[in-house]
Enzyme design. Structure first.
Site, PDB file in Angstrom:
ATOM      1  N   ASN A 113       0.838  -1.212   0.000  1.00 25.95           N
ATOM      2  CA  ASN A 113       0.000   0.000   0.000  1.00 25.95           C
ATOM      3  C   ASN A 113       0.868   1.255   0.000  1.00 25.95           C
ATOM      4  O   ASN A 113       0.547   2.234  -0.684  1.00 25.95           O
ATOM      5  CB  ASN A 113      -0.950   0.001   1.204  1.00 25.95           C
ATOM      6  CG  ASN A 113      -2.157  -0.859   0.965  1.00 25.95           C
ATOM      7  OD1 ASN A 113      -3.083  -0.477   0.265  1.00 25.95           O
ATOM      8  ND2 ASN A 113      -2.140  -2.069   1.515  1.00 25.95           N
TER       9      ASN A 113
ATOM     10  N   HIS B 210      -7.932  -0.791   6.882  1.00 21.78           N
ATOM     11  CA  HIS B 210      -8.113  -2.107   7.491  1.00 21.78           C
ATOM     12  C   HIS B 210      -8.704  -3.049   6.440  1.00 21.78           C
ATOM     13  O   HIS B 210      -9.619  -2.665   5.712  1.00 21.78           O
ATOM     14  CB  HIS B 210      -9.059  -1.990   8.696  1.00 21.78           C
ATOM     15  CG  HIS B 210      -9.212  -3.285   9.429  1.00 21.78           C
ATOM     16  ND1 HIS B 210      -8.251  -3.754  10.293  1.00 21.78           N
ATOM     17  CD2 HIS B 210     -10.195  -4.216   9.410  1.00 21.78           C
ATOM     18  CE1 HIS B 210      -8.636  -4.929  10.771  1.00 21.78           C
ATOM     19  NE2 HIS B 210      -9.813  -5.233  10.257  1.00 21.78           N
TER      20      HIS B 210
ATOM     21  N   ASP C 266      -8.766  -0.092  15.475  1.00 17.51           N
ATOM     22  CA  ASP C 266      -9.814  -0.204  14.449  1.00 17.51           C
ATOM     23  C   ASP C 266     -11.165   0.367  14.852  1.00 17.51           C
ATOM     24  O   ASP C 266     -12.198  -0.046  14.320  1.00 17.51           O
ATOM     25  CB  ASP C 266     -10.007  -1.682  14.042  1.00 17.51           C
ATOM     26  CG  ASP C 266      -8.707  -2.309  13.571  1.00 17.51           C
ATOM     27  OD1 ASP C 266      -7.907  -1.597  12.941  1.00 17.51           O
ATOM     28  OD2 ASP C 266      -8.490  -3.507  13.836  1.00 17.51           O
TER      29      ASP C 266
HETATM   30  C1  GRF Z   1      -3.154  -4.210   4.437  1.00 15.09           C
HETATM   31  O1  GRF Z   1      -4.019  -5.284   4.248  1.00 15.09           O
HETATM   32  C2  GRF Z   1      -3.825  -3.147   5.257  1.00 15.09           C
HETATM   33  O2  GRF Z   1      -5.196  -3.139   5.122  1.00 15.09           O
HETATM   34  C3  GRF Z   1      -3.473  -3.540   6.665  1.00 15.09           C
HETATM   35  O3  GRF Z   1      -2.175  -4.079   6.581  1.00 15.09           O
HETATM   36  C4  GRF Z   1      -1.955  -4.610   5.281  1.00 15.09           C
HETATM   37  C5  GRF Z   1      -0.677  -4.030   4.784  1.00 15.09           C
HETATM   38  O4  GRF Z   1      -0.249  -4.630   3.598  1.00 15.09           O
HETATM   39  N1  GRF Z   1      -3.582  -2.439   7.577  1.00 15.09           N
HETATM   40  P1  GRF Z   1       0.979  -3.998   2.811  1.00 15.09           P
HETATM   41  O5  GRF Z   1       2.167  -4.004   3.743  1.00 15.09           O
HETATM   42  O6  GRF Z   1       0.585  -2.630   2.408  1.00 15.09           O
HETATM   43  O7  GRF Z   1       1.204  -4.896   1.639  1.00 15.09           O
END
Ligand code: GRF
Length: 200
Positions: free
Chosen positions: A22, A112, A153
């Site tokens: 992300n 989340h 959350d």
């Molecule tokens: C994601 O699924 C986000 O929703 C959660 O942690 C995960 C992070 O994944 N908070 P990445 O490290 O961004 O691949």
């Protein structure tokens, strides 16, 4: 850290603990933006892949420990020195301490991988979330972008998107669909939020 901050920009700090997919989408999205600057990638794990991703974008990285983060003002002071406006959590697993909440009221957001308020709370991260969703025989899951408060959350919900998972029989299959939603929406939602805000 290399500090290069312009006052006319909105400055964001991205917090990660793991892979940082992300974070990568956020880096890509804002790469050519003159009005938004990613001042740092902040991380509690020295071997997190998110750090490699940040380095490829020439984004300064900072690895910190629990003492610096939760039991002192070290990290808050560093974020302030960077003129941070928004704190963006992207796969960051530690609870946000009061000192950070107080320093950035209403300016800390998270994503989340489920439709909160369901499947949230302590221990609900990664595959644990997707397994719980499957165990409950849900036909849909999704993502939630929300403000951070003192509990895991539970902050106010900003945005949700859902996907069908009736054809999924493993947490990995659910994760793939959810991750695709995250990548599609999170940078855009961040953009809408931060550019709507008036710089103080
Ligand atoms: C994601 O699924 C986000 O929703 C959660 O942690 C995960 C992070 O994944 N908070 P990445 O490290 O961004 O691949």
């Amino acid at each position: 850290m290399n500090i290069f901050v312009k006052d006319s920009q909105i400055n964001i700090a991205v917090f990660c603990s793991g892979s940082g997919s992300n974070a990568q989408k956020i880096f890509e999205y804002f790469r050519d933006r003159k009005d938004v600057n990613i001042v740092a990638t902040m991380c509690n794990k020295k071997d997190a892949y998110a750090l490699e991703r940040a380095k490829k974008f020439n984004i300064p990285t900072r690895v910190f420990n629990k003492e610096e983060f939760a039991h002192s003002d070290v990290i808050v002071n560093e974020l302030k020195a960077l003129k941070t406006d928004w704190v963006i959590l992207a796969g960051f697993l530690w609870l946000i301490p009061d000192r950070l909440l107080e320093a950035f009221p209403g300016k800390i957001i998270n994503i989340h991988p489920a439709l909160l308020p369901a499947y949230g709370g302590k221990g609900m991260y990664g595959m644990y979330v997707h397994q719980a969703v499957l165990d409950a025989k849900e036909k849909q899951t999704g993502i939630t972008v929300h403000y951070i408060n003192e509990n895991y959350d539970e902050g106010e919900i900003i945005f949700q998107a859902a996907c069908d998972i009736g054809d999924c029989y493993s947490p990995e299959m659910v994760a793939k669909k959810v991750q695709s939603l995250e990548h599609q929406h999170y940078p855009r939602i961040i953009d809408e939020l931060i550019t709507q805000s008036i710089k103080g």
